[in-house]
Design an enzyme around this catalytic site. Structure first.
Site, PDB file in Angstrom:
ATOM      1  N   HIS A 123      55.763  22.309  33.484  1.00 34.58           N
ATOM      2  CA  HIS A 123      55.029  22.359  32.216  1.00 34.58           C
ATOM      3  C   HIS A 123      54.458  20.977  31.860  1.00 34.58           C
ATOM      4  O   HIS A 123      53.263  20.831  31.590  1.00 34.58           O
ATOM      5  CB  HIS A 123      55.999  22.839  31.124  1.00 34.58           C
ATOM      6  CG  HIS A 123      55.392  22.976  29.757  1.00 34.58           C
ATOM      7  ND1 HIS A 123      54.970  24.182  29.257  1.00 34.58           N
ATOM      8  CD2 HIS A 123      55.152  22.058  28.780  1.00 34.58           C
ATOM      9  CE1 HIS A 123      54.489  24.009  28.025  1.00 34.58           C
ATOM     10  NE2 HIS A 123      54.595  22.722  27.706  1.00 34.58           N
ATOM     11  N   GLU A 124      55.314  19.963  31.892  1.00 34.02           N
ATOM     12  CA  GLU A 124      54.862  18.615  31.532  1.00 34.02           C
ATOM     13  C   GLU A 124      53.827  18.103  32.532  1.00 34.02           C
ATOM     14  O   GLU A 124      52.904  17.379  32.162  1.00 34.02           O
ATOM     15  CB  GLU A 124      56.044  17.648  31.420  1.00 34.02           C
ATOM     16  CG  GLU A 124      57.108  18.037  30.383  1.00 34.02           C
ATOM     17  CD  GLU A 124      56.560  18.267  28.968  1.00 34.02           C
ATOM     18  OE1 GLU A 124      55.536  17.643  28.621  1.00 34.02           O
ATOM     19  OE2 GLU A 124      57.151  19.096  28.238  1.00 34.02           O
ATOM     20  N   HIS A 146      50.465  19.239  31.471  1.00 32.54           N
ATOM     21  CA  HIS A 146      49.914  18.323  30.454  1.00 32.54           C
ATOM     22  C   HIS A 146      49.421  17.031  31.112  1.00 32.54           C
ATOM     23  O   HIS A 146      48.348  16.518  30.805  1.00 32.54           O
ATOM     24  CB  HIS A 146      51.001  17.944  29.430  1.00 32.54           C
ATOM     25  CG  HIS A 146      51.301  18.991  28.401  1.00 32.54           C
ATOM     26  ND1 HIS A 146      50.334  19.543  27.595  1.00 32.54           N
ATOM     27  CD2 HIS A 146      52.478  19.578  28.023  1.00 32.54           C
ATOM     28  CE1 HIS A 146      50.894  20.426  26.764  1.00 32.54           C
ATOM     29  NE2 HIS A 146      52.192  20.471  27.004  1.00 32.54           N
ATOM     30  N   GLU A 205      47.908  22.739  25.629  1.00 31.68           N
ATOM     31  CA  GLU A 205      48.984  23.674  25.939  1.00 31.68           C
ATOM     32  C   GLU A 205      48.545  24.659  27.026  1.00 31.68           C
ATOM     33  O   GLU A 205      49.357  25.101  27.839  1.00 31.68           O
ATOM     34  CB  GLU A 205      49.410  24.422  24.667  1.00 31.68           C
ATOM     35  CG  GLU A 205      50.681  25.232  24.787  1.00 31.68           C
ATOM     36  CD  GLU A 205      51.951  24.398  24.933  1.00 31.68           C
ATOM     37  OE1 GLU A 205      51.880  23.161  24.802  1.00 31.68           O
ATOM     38  OE2 GLU A 205      53.011  24.997  25.196  1.00 31.68           O
TER      39      GLU A 205
END
Lengths: 494, 494
Positions: free
Chosen positions: A254-255, A258, A283
Site C-alpha cells: 500500500h505505502e 503512494h 489513495e
C-alpha cells in the site's frame, strides 16, 4: 514566473524539511527528545506560515496572474491557479481563524488520547463541536455562500460535493451490504499464519523492489509514506506483526503505491502543479497496488514459491490469497477488508453530514455510530474506545479533519477504473504480467497517465475522463467486488 | 531576558534542524537526493541568517544589556555576553563579507575534491589565498587593530593567541620529536588484527553503552557526533573497517566522548551559555575517553575477555593494548597515533602562521609541508594528494577554516590535565574503576566540572584554573606521553 517559482520553491523546501522531521520522529528520534522536536516543528511552522502569507508572495502572484496565459505552459498556468487558491485561503483565514485553530491543535490530540484511554467520548465532544464551528466559519470566509460540508469535501477532493457523494454512496451501499450477507465468514475469529516477522520483512522488501520502489523501508508504529523531497527522497514504513503477515505485507505494498506516485513526479522546484492531484487520487495509487495487484490470485501464484510460506504451513499461493482476502466484519476501520471498508467510511460520512447540516448533535455520535455498525456491518460495538473513538488511527475528527474519509472510497473506485483502463491500454496482458512478477508496464502506464500529470487538470473527474474515458464509476467498482468475492466464496477453501 | 531567550531559542531550533539534515545526509539520505537536500539547506541557512542579523534581535540584545546584572544568574549574564558577541560579528561582516563568503563556499569544496583527485595543488592555491584575504578583512572589521591570526585563533578557542600557541608548541615540539626517535617502530607497515566488522560493532556498542551514551550509533563515511537537540537528541556514527579494529572502535569511543559533553548539558532553550565552551574543550572530552581511558592497559584488561578477540588471535588484553598504541609515522593526520598527532598539527600551525604574517606564500605550501614532514616525522611525502591536500579529511583550508587545527592539541593537553584532576578528586581510584569497566564516577565528575558549566567562564584557561588548579600545562602532557610510551616500549611485545 521565475520569481514565483523561486518563492514557491522556498516554501516547498521548508515543507520538505518538516516532512523529514515527521519521518525522523516516527523512525529515528530518541524517546526523550519529543519536547525538543516540538520546538523545531513549531519554529518551522511559524516561519512557513509567514512565508505562505507574506505580502511579497501576494504581489508576486498578482503579477503572475497578469502574464498572458498563451506564453505559459499548462503546468505553469496550473501552478499559478493552485498557488493563488492556496494563498487566498491562507490570507482570508489569517485574521479570524489562525489563532483559534493553532490553539485547538495544541490540546486536541492529548484530549483524544485521554478520551480513548478512559473510554470517555464526553471529553472529545466539545473539541469536535469547536472544530465544526471553525470549519463552518472557514467556509463562510473563504467561499461565502457555499454549503460548509461541500466546502470541506471540496478541500480534500476538488470538485467533490454532498450531492456527488450521496449519489456515489447510494450506488454502493445496498449492493455491498447484500454481498457481505452472502459471503461465508471464516470459522475462526482470528485466522493467522504462523509466519515470523523476519521472513515477512524479507518478502515485503522483495515485493516492493519488484514494484520499482527505490528507497528506505523502516518500521514504525503506523505504516506511512513520507515524500521528503519527491521524487528523489521518498521513504516508507510498515509495521510487521508476528504471525499476522496480512497487515505488514499489505501495508508495505500500500505505502509503495503512494511512494511510486511521488517517485513518478517530475522534479521542477516551485512548479507546484506537479504535486499529486488529490487525496483520493493518492489513495487510488496505494489501493491500485494493494487491492488490484497484491490482492490477486496471480500475484500470490508468483510470490508463493520463493516466499518461505510453504515451510509455515501455507501449501499454495491460492491458500495465501484466500487468507488475505478473507472477509470479516470488525469494529476497526484500519483492519477492514475490501467489502466492509466502504461501509466503515459510509458511517463516518453520514455522521459528518448530519453534524454539518445540524440534523445530528455531537453528543449523539456514539449512539448513531453503534446503530449503524449494527445495521451495515452486523457488528456490536462494546464501548466507545472500540467504536467512535477508534482505538488506533481515526484521529481525523479530533484534528478537525472533516470531509476526508470519503476519499478512501473514492480511491478504491478510481483504482478499479484505472486498472481496467491499464488492462485495455496494455492489450489485456496485465494479469499475465502480474503472474510473472512483471510490474514495469503497469508502473510506467501509471507514471505516464497519472504520476507525471500532477494537477494539470483541476479535478480527479477530469483526469479520469481523459484516462479512462468516463467519470467516476461506482457501479463498476461494485461489479468488480461482486465478481471477485463470489468467485472466492464459491470455490472451496483449503 | 525572556524575549531574548525566546528569540535565541528560535535560532537554536533552526540550527538543530540543520544539524538533523546533516546527520540525515550522512546516514539515511538516498543517493540521488543531494540536490533536493541542497535546496533545503540553502533555504534554512538564509532564514537563519535573517534571524541572526535581524533588527529585532539587535533591539532585544540592547535592552538585555541594560538589565541590572545583579538581578541575573551567571548563566543569563554569560548568555547575553555570548549572544552580543555573535550578533556583533554577524552585523559587522554583513555588508562587506557575507556575499563573498557565501560565493566561495559554493565552489570551494568541489575545487578541493578535484584538486585531490587530480593531485593538483595549483587548483587549490587561489581558493586558499581568497580565504586568507577574507579572514584578514573579517578581523579588521570585527576587531580593528587585532592581529588577524590572533583573531582566528581566538574565534575557535577564546583567549588563544599566536604568543600562547608559540609557547605551547615550543614546550612539546622537541620532546615529542626526541620521544618518537626512541620508540621502536613496528616491523610490519600495516599491522592488523583479523577481526571482522560485526564483532567490532558489537564491542563498540557494548563500550559506548558502558560509558553511558544514550542514543544511536550508525555507520557513515567519516565518524561524527551530531548534537541534534542536546541533551535529549545526540547521535554518533563510526566507520568500521574489516580487520582494522583500531579505527572503528577508537572512533566510536572518541565520538562518545563528544556526545557525553552534549548529553551532560542542561536543557534550557535559548540559554545559549549552556553550550559547550570551545572547540578545544570539546576535543578534550573526546580525547579524554579515547586516549586517557580507551588507550589504557586497564581498559583492555577489562574488555578483552568478553570481546571475542581471543578467537581472532589476540591472546591477551595487553596484546590488544599494544596493537592500539603502536606508534607509526604516516603522512595522514586522521590515522596518526598520540605521539605523531601533535607534530602533524604543528606543521599546519606553522604554515598558517606564515600565511597570515606574510612570511610564506600560498604557492610555497607543498614544499614547506613536505620538508617539515621529513624533519618532524621522518616521513617522505610522495605527492600533494597524500601531503598538503590530505586525502581524507583535512578540508579545513578549502572551507576557510584557519586557527582551528591547534585545538586538536589543546584538547589532548586539557584531557591529560582533567584526567589527573579527576583522579585526584576521586581518591586515586580512576584506573581501578577503568579496570572494572566502571565509568560512572568519571562521567559524573566530567558532567559536574565541565559538561554542565557551559560557557559560564569565558575561556578554557579560566575553567582549567577552577577545575585543575592551574592553566594549560603542556609539560604535564609531555611527561604523561613520555612515561606511557617508555613503559610500552621497554616491555616486550607479544
Amino acid at each position: 514566473m521565475e520569481q514565483l517559482r523561486q518563492q514557491l520553491g522556498e516554501i516547498e523546501a521548508i515543507g520538505s524539511v518538516m516532512a523529514l522531521l515527521q519521518w525522523d520522529q516516527q523512525v529515528t528520534l530518541p524517546a526523550g527528545a519529543h519536547q525538543a522536536r516540538q520546538r523545531q516543528v513549531e519554529t518551522l511552522a511559524s516561519l512557513l506560515y509567514k512565508m505562505q502569507s507574506s505580502e511579497e508572495l501576494g504581489r508576486c502572484l498578482e503579477r503572475a496572474r497578469e502574464i498572458d496565459p498563451s506564453t505559459l505552459s499548462g503546468m505553469e498556468r496550473a501552478t499559478i491557479r493552485e498557488a493563488y487558491r492556496e494563498y487566498s485561503r491562507v490570507i482570508k483565514t489569517r485574521e479570524s481563524l489562525y489563532r483559534r485553530i493553532s490553539g485547538l491543535e495544541v490540546t486536541a490530540q492529548a484530549t483524544w488520547e485521554q478520551a480513548r484511554r478512559e473510554n470517555r467520548f464526553d471529553l472529545m465532544a466539545p473539541v469536535i463541536s469547536e472544530w465544526i464551528s471553525i470549519r463552518k466559519e472557514e467556509a463562510a470566509v473563504v467561499s461565502p455562500g457555499m454549503d460548509p460540508y461541500d466546502y470541506v469535501l471540496d478541500e480534500h477532493e476538488r470538485g467533490s460535493s454532498v450531492q456527488k457523494m450521496d449519489r456515489m454512496f447510494e450506488r454502493i451501499k445496498q449492493p455491498l451490504i447484500e454481498l457481505l450477507a452472502k459471503i461465508k465468514q471464516p470459522d475462526n475469529d482470528t485466522p493467522g499464519v504462523a509466519f515470523p516477522m523476519e521472513p515477512q520483512r524479507e518478502l515485503a522488501r522483495k515485493i516492493i523492489q519488484d514494484m520499482g520502489f527505490n528507497g528506505r523501508l523502516d518500521d514504525s508504529v503506523h505504516p506511512m509514506t513520507v515524500p521528503v523531497s519527491p521524487p528523489s527522497d521518498v521513504r516508507i514504513t510498515s509495521k510487521f506483526i508476528e504471525n499476522n503477515p496480512r497487515f505488514g505485507i499489505l501495508a508495505a505494498i500500500h505505502e509503495t503505491g503512494h511512494a511510486l506516485y511521488e517517485q513518478g513526479r517530475v522534479e521542477e522546484p516551485g512548479l507546484i502543479a506537479l504535486r499529486p492531484l488529490s487525496t483520493g487520487m493518492h489513495e487510488s495509487q496505494s489501493l491500485f497496488w494493494e487491492r488490484m495487484v497484491g490482492l490477486s490470485r496471480e500475484f500470490w501464484d508468483h510470490y508463493w514459491p520463493g516466499s518461505g510460506l510453504a515451510k509455515h504451513g501455507v501449501k499454495t499461493g491460492d491458500g495465501f490469497y484466500r487468507y488475505l482476502t478473507r472477509v470479516m466484519p470488525s469494529p476497526v476501520r484500519v483492519e477492514a477488508d475490501e467489502i466492509t471498508y466502504p461501509l466503515h467510511i459510509l458511517i463516518r460520512y453520514e455522521i459528518e453530514k448530519g453534524l454539518f447540516d445540524g440534523s445530528l448533535s455531537v453528543t449523539e455520535i456514539p449512539s448513531v455510530w453503534n446503530a449503524k455498525m449494527e445495521e451495515y456491518l452486523g457488528v456490536t460495538v462494546s464501548n466507545d474506545a472500540q467504536g467512535c473513538l477508534q482505538a488506533s488511527l481515526d484521529i481525523h475528527w479530533s484534528l478537525g479533519i472533516f470531509g476526508y474519509f470519503p476519499t478512501y472510497v473514492l480511491g478504491a473506485i478510481y483504482a478499479c477504473q484505472l486498472f481496467d483502463a491499464a488492462d485495455r491500454d496494455l492489450g489485456g496482458l496485465v494479469r499475465q504480467n502480474i503472474a510473472q512478477g512483471m510490474f514495469a508496464p503497469l508502473r510506467e502506464w501509471l507514471r505516464d497517465k497519472v504520476h507525471s500529470i500532477g494537477r494539470l487538470y483541476e479535478t480527479p473527474e477530469e483526469l479520469l475522463q481523459v484516462v479512462t474515458g468516463k467519470g467516476m464509476d461506482p457501479d463498476g467498482f461494485v461489479r468488480h467486488l461482486t465478481l471477485k468475492y463470489s468467485e472466492i466464496n464459491l470455490t472451496t477453501r483449503d
